[in-house]
Design a protein around this motif. Structure first.
Motif, mmCIF file in Angstrom:
data_model
loop_
_atom_site.group_PDB
_atom_site.id
_atom_site.type_symbol
_atom_site.label_atom_id
_atom_site.label_comp_id
_atom_site.label_asym_id
_atom_site.label_seq_id
_atom_site.Cartn_x
_atom_site.Cartn_y
_atom_site.Cartn_z
ATOM 1 N N CYS A 129 3.018 11.284 -4.052
ATOM 2 C CA CYS A 129 3.346 10.283 -5.066
ATOM 3 C C CYS A 129 2.691 10.671 -6.395
ATOM 4 C CB CYS A 129 2.871 8.900 -4.633
ATOM 5 S SG CYS A 129 3.303 7.615 -5.840
ATOM 6 N N ARG B 38 2.203 8.796 -8.878
ATOM 7 C CA ARG B 38 1.398 7.695 -9.395
ATOM 8 C C ARG B 38 0.089 7.553 -8.618
ATOM 9 N NH1 ARG B 38 4.796 2.455 -9.024
ATOM 10 N NH2 ARG B 38 6.295 3.629 -10.234
ATOM 11 N N CYS B 39 0.171 7.632 -7.276
ATOM 12 C CA CYS B 39 -0.998 7.326 -6.434
ATOM 13 C C CYS B 39 -1.689 8.563 -5.866
ATOM 14 C CB CYS B 39 -0.590 6.461 -5.255
ATOM 15 S SG CYS B 39 0.385 5.051 -5.721
ATOM 16 N N CYS C 40 6.115 6.330 -0.812
ATOM 17 C CA CYS C 40 4.660 6.309 -0.927
ATOM 18 C C CYS C 40 4.116 5.134 -0.114
ATOM 19 C CB CYS C 40 4.259 6.172 -2.393
ATOM 20 S SG CYS C 40 2.487 5.918 -2.608
ATOM 21 N N CYS D 106 2.150 2.562 -2.996
ATOM 22 C CA CYS D 106 2.870 1.756 -3.991
ATOM 23 C C CYS D 106 4.309 1.454 -3.594
ATOM 24 C CB CYS D 106 2.831 2.422 -5.363
ATOM 25 S SG CYS D 106 3.869 3.901 -5.490
HETATM 26 ZN ZN LIG Z 1 2.475 5.681 -4.897
#
Ligand SMILES: [Zn+2]
Length: 163
Positions: free
Chosen positions: A93, A95-96, A126, A129
């Motif tokens: 991911c 973002r994470c 993910c 999220c």
């Molecule tokens: Zn994520």
């Protein structure tokens, strides 16, 4: 996967962190404030990457002085920290920083655009999220530039690792 490098990237090199995630590396990023923080990160097994001259001579820090993100990535490759043989593109991911999990088509209904739902061969998600990815969803201008500069085909590398 456990033997691959883990990175802690100085906040000033955010694009490099994003790129490492695209390649499938564990890449955290944040501010680097003290030498003891750097030492603690090293103990946890992180390779610390910074463009800040303040940390230049601290053992275990990779100092990346180039100003453009792709030059910085190139330096990581030249230093042997990022290697085509071990990348696992599009597996994490953005973002994470977490590894994605495969997910059944029915489970992403209504969560991705209609045409993607109909045409994408597979989906992953993910666990943190909930963001859904599919082949091509990680690709953007940055990825194109990187592939051109490095001569790496990330889609092929991803397929090879899955096969
Ligand atoms: Zn994520």
């Amino acid at each position: 996967m456990e033997t691959r490098a883990r990175f802690f990237v100085d906040r000033m090199l955010g694009k490099v962190a994003k790129y490492l995630r695209i390649l499938g590396y564990d890449a955290c990023y944040g501010s680097i404030e003290t030498t003891s923080q750097v030492q603690a990160l090293r103990k946890e097994g992180y390779i610390v990457i910074t463009g800040n001259t303040r940390w230049r001579h601290v053992p275990g820090v990779f100092y990346c002085e180039a100003t453009r993100w792709h030059e910085q990535c190139q330096k990581l490759v030249n230093a042997g920290l990022v290697r085509l043989e071990e990348i696992d593109p599009f597996s994490r991911c953005l973002r994470c920083n977490r590894a994605l999990e495969d997910v059944a088509r029915e489970e992403v209904a209504g969560r991705v655009p209609e045409f993607v739902y109909a045409t994408a061969p597979s989906f992953s998600r993910c666990p943190v999220c909930g963001r859904v990815y599919w082949p091509g969803s990680h690709l953007d201008k940055m990825t194109e530039n990187f592939q051109q500069i490095m001569g790496w085909n990330l889609e092929d590398a991803g397929k090879r690792r899955k096969a």
